[in-house]
Design a protein around this motif. Sequence first.
Motif, PDB file in Angstrom:
ATOM      1  N   ASN A  24       0.767  -1.497   0.095  1.00 56.71           N
ATOM      2  CA  ASN A  24      -0.109   0.215   0.206  1.00 56.71           C
ATOM      3  C   ASN A  24       0.917   1.509  -0.362  1.00 56.71           C
ATOM      4  O   ASN A  24       1.528   1.426   0.660  1.00 56.71           O
ATOM      5  CB  ASN A  24      -1.472  -0.079   1.080  1.00 56.71           C
ATOM      6  CG  ASN A  24      -1.878   1.463   1.371  1.00 56.71           C
ATOM      7  OD1 ASN A  24      -2.585   1.238   0.228  1.00 56.71           O
ATOM      8  ND2 ASN A  24      -1.463   1.798   2.153  1.00 56.71           N
ATOM      9  N   ILE A  25       1.044   1.959  -1.049  1.00 57.17           N
ATOM     10  CA  ILE A  25       1.423   3.670  -0.727  1.00 57.17           C
ATOM     11  C   ILE A  25       0.959   4.126  -0.623  1.00 57.17           C
ATOM     12  O   ILE A  25      -0.613   4.886  -1.482  1.00 57.17           O
ATOM     13  CB  ILE A  25       1.966   3.565  -2.846  1.00 57.17           C
ATOM     14  CG1 ILE A  25       3.029   2.710  -2.829  1.00 57.17           C
ATOM     15  CG2 ILE A  25       2.163   5.354  -2.454  1.00 57.17           C
ATOM     16  CD1 ILE A  25       3.908   1.851  -2.018  1.00 57.17           C
ATOM     17  N   LYS A  46       8.828   5.383 -13.022  1.00 64.00           N
ATOM     18  CA  LYS A  46       8.040   3.960 -13.348  1.00 64.00           C
ATOM     19  C   LYS A  46       7.739   3.041 -11.392  1.00 64.00           C
ATOM     20  O   LYS A  46       9.039   3.360 -11.020  1.00 64.00           O
ATOM     21  CB  LYS A  46       8.702   2.927 -13.972  1.00 64.00           C
ATOM     22  CG  LYS A  46       9.034   3.653 -15.490  1.00 64.00           C
ATOM     23  CD  LYS A  46       9.478   2.703 -16.563  1.00 64.00           C
ATOM     24  CE  LYS A  46       9.145   3.833 -17.749  1.00 64.00           C
ATOM     25  NZ  LYS A  46      10.598   3.447 -18.721  1.00 64.00           N
ATOM     26  N   PRO A  47       6.735   2.190 -11.765  1.00 63.94           N
ATOM     27  CA  PRO A  47       6.935   1.720 -10.118  1.00 63.94           C
ATOM     28  C   PRO A  47       7.712   0.265 -10.394  1.00 63.94           C
ATOM     29  O   PRO A  47       7.695  -0.658 -11.239  1.00 63.94           O
ATOM     30  CB  PRO A  47       5.128   1.719  -9.879  1.00 63.94           C
ATOM     31  CG  PRO A  47       4.847   1.675 -11.320  1.00 63.94           C
ATOM     32  CD  PRO A  47       5.549   2.554 -12.048  1.00 63.94           C
ATOM     33  N   VAL A  48       8.484   0.067  -8.945  1.00 64.09           N
ATOM     34  CA  VAL A  48       9.226  -1.369  -9.017  1.00 64.09           C
ATOM     35  C   VAL A  48       9.258  -2.023  -7.996  1.00 64.09           C
ATOM     36  O   VAL A  48       8.971  -1.004  -6.942  1.00 64.09           O
ATOM     37  CB  VAL A  48      10.795  -0.541 -10.048  1.00 64.09           C
ATOM     38  CG1 VAL A  48      10.820   0.157 -11.185  1.00 64.09           C
ATOM     39  CG2 VAL A  48      11.522   0.655  -8.659  1.00 64.09           C
ATOM     40  N   LEU A  49       9.715  -3.200  -8.037  1.00 64.56           N
ATOM     41  CA  LEU A  49       9.785  -3.824  -6.845  1.00 64.56           C
ATOM     42  C   LEU A  49      11.401  -3.916  -7.057  1.00 64.56           C
ATOM     43  O   LEU A  49      12.237  -4.686  -7.865  1.00 64.56           O
ATOM     44  CB  LEU A  49       9.031  -5.052  -6.330  1.00 64.56           C
ATOM     45  CG  LEU A  49       7.548  -5.236  -6.338  1.00 64.56           C
ATOM     46  CD1 LEU A  49       7.707  -6.963  -6.238  1.00 64.56           C
ATOM     47  CD2 LEU A  49       7.230  -4.530  -5.433  1.00 64.56           C
ATOM     48  N   TYR A  66       9.646  -4.256 -12.440  1.00 67.67           N
ATOM     49  CA  TYR A  66       8.798  -3.084 -13.187  1.00 67.67           C
ATOM     50  C   TYR A  66       7.445  -3.818 -12.902  1.00 67.67           C
ATOM     51  O   TYR A  66       6.731  -4.537 -13.637  1.00 67.67           O
ATOM     52  CB  TYR A  66       8.917  -2.693 -14.456  1.00 67.67           C
ATOM     53  CG  TYR A  66      10.186  -1.851 -14.539  1.00 67.67           C
ATOM     54  CD1 TYR A  66      10.592  -0.317 -13.948  1.00 67.67           C
ATOM     55  CD2 TYR A  66      11.798  -2.263 -14.527  1.00 67.67           C
ATOM     56  CE1 TYR A  66      11.875   0.119 -14.715  1.00 67.67           C
ATOM     57  CE2 TYR A  66      12.829  -1.693 -14.753  1.00 67.67           C
ATOM     58  CZ  TYR A  66      12.965  -0.691 -14.477  1.00 67.67           C
ATOM     59  OH  TYR A  66      14.040  -0.299 -14.602  1.00 67.67           O
ATOM     60  N   ILE A  67       6.719  -2.836 -11.920  1.00 65.49           N
ATOM     61  CA  ILE A  67       5.074  -3.449 -12.290  1.00 65.49           C
ATOM     62  C   ILE A  67       4.579  -2.350 -12.515  1.00 65.49           C
ATOM     63  O   ILE A  67       4.455  -1.011 -13.030  1.00 65.49           O
ATOM     64  CB  ILE A  67       4.985  -3.318 -10.031  1.00 65.49           C
ATOM     65  CG1 ILE A  67       4.957  -2.463  -9.393  1.00 65.49           C
ATOM     66  CG2 ILE A  67       5.854  -4.844  -9.849  1.00 65.49           C
ATOM     67  CD1 ILE A  67       4.874  -2.397  -7.489  1.00 65.49           C
ATOM     68  N   ASP A  68       3.043  -2.765 -12.841  1.00 65.69           N
ATOM     69  CA  ASP A  68       2.013  -2.453 -13.312  1.00 65.69           C
ATOM     70  C   ASP A  68       1.917  -0.623 -11.978  1.00 65.69           C
ATOM     71  O   ASP A  68       1.525  -1.040 -10.540  1.00 65.69           O
ATOM     72  CB  ASP A  68       0.647  -2.397 -13.204  1.00 65.69           C
ATOM     73  CG  ASP A  68      -0.942  -2.236 -14.070  1.00 65.69           C
ATOM     74  OD1 ASP A  68      -1.057  -1.997 -12.827  1.00 65.69           O
ATOM     75  OD2 ASP A  68      -0.210  -2.224 -15.369  1.00 65.69           O
ATOM     76  N   ASP A  72      -0.971  -4.117  -6.665  1.00 66.79           N
ATOM     77  CA  ASP A  72      -1.849  -3.158  -4.832  1.00 66.79           C
ATOM     78  C   ASP A  72      -0.998  -4.856  -4.348  1.00 66.79           C
ATOM     79  O   ASP A  72      -0.890  -4.902  -3.232  1.00 66.79           O
ATOM     80  CB  ASP A  72      -2.746  -3.062  -4.511  1.00 66.79           C
ATOM     81  CG  ASP A  72      -4.016  -4.345  -4.433  1.00 66.79           C
ATOM     82  OD1 ASP A  72      -3.345  -5.279  -5.231  1.00 66.79           O
ATOM     83  OD2 ASP A  72      -4.967  -3.630  -3.843  1.00 66.79           O
ATOM     84  N   ASN A  73      -0.465  -5.410  -5.133  1.00 67.33           N
ATOM     85  CA  ASN A  73       0.238  -7.206  -4.940  1.00 67.33           C
ATOM     86  C   ASN A  73       1.378  -8.006  -5.929  1.00 67.33           C
ATOM     87  O   ASN A  73       0.787  -7.455  -7.240  1.00 67.33           O
ATOM     88  CB  ASN A  73      -0.720  -7.972  -4.263  1.00 67.33           C
ATOM     89  CG  ASN A  73      -1.922  -8.156  -5.252  1.00 67.33           C
ATOM     90  OD1 ASN A  73      -1.742  -9.151  -6.776  1.00 67.33           O
ATOM     91  ND2 ASN A  73      -3.487  -8.612  -5.214  1.00 67.33           N
TER      92      ASN A  73
END
Length: 169
Positions: A24-25, A46-49, A66-68, A72-73
């Motif tokens: 959760n951001i 870009k959102p990343v893990l 790189y995530i969408d 949220d998971n």
Amino acid sequence: MLNDDKSSIVLLVQNAHNVFCYFNISPISIKEFQDRYGENEWRNSKPVLKVCMVSNGIASEVKMIYIDAFADNWYIHMDKDDMDLFVKIGRVLTDDTFVCLAVSNTVTTPRENQSSDSAVYYVDVSTDFLAPNSMLPKCDEKSNNPNVHKEPKPYPFAEGKKKLENIQI
């Protein structure tokens, strides 16, 4: 999430090669990011893990995923088993700088094969044996003698080497 004012990420081990995370951001984190880097940078980043492995107390990055933007998971597939790992969630800016928003818990994935340790002994916990602190009655029903245990002890490793020929079943 229960606490929406704080960004968070949680890891759950699925098996030796797969880890599931949910995150959760918070709007507060987004606002702080935009105040620091600008609103355009939030839209263009870009959102990343970032998956990090801990070995001998030293953390090293294993992979970046790189995530969408609306996710949220995420399921994370690892090429190696038996690892201590944690994940950072963040954004990669247009100049390839990583900005961390939250760090997960550290989890350990299991190994995918049997142990090669031949010194392991297993205890027979079938109905033929009574466990020391079991919920079974602690006295013999016929003699009312407390703690009667007529079967052989299920702990042969306590005497040193395991001797199967001395145990009568």
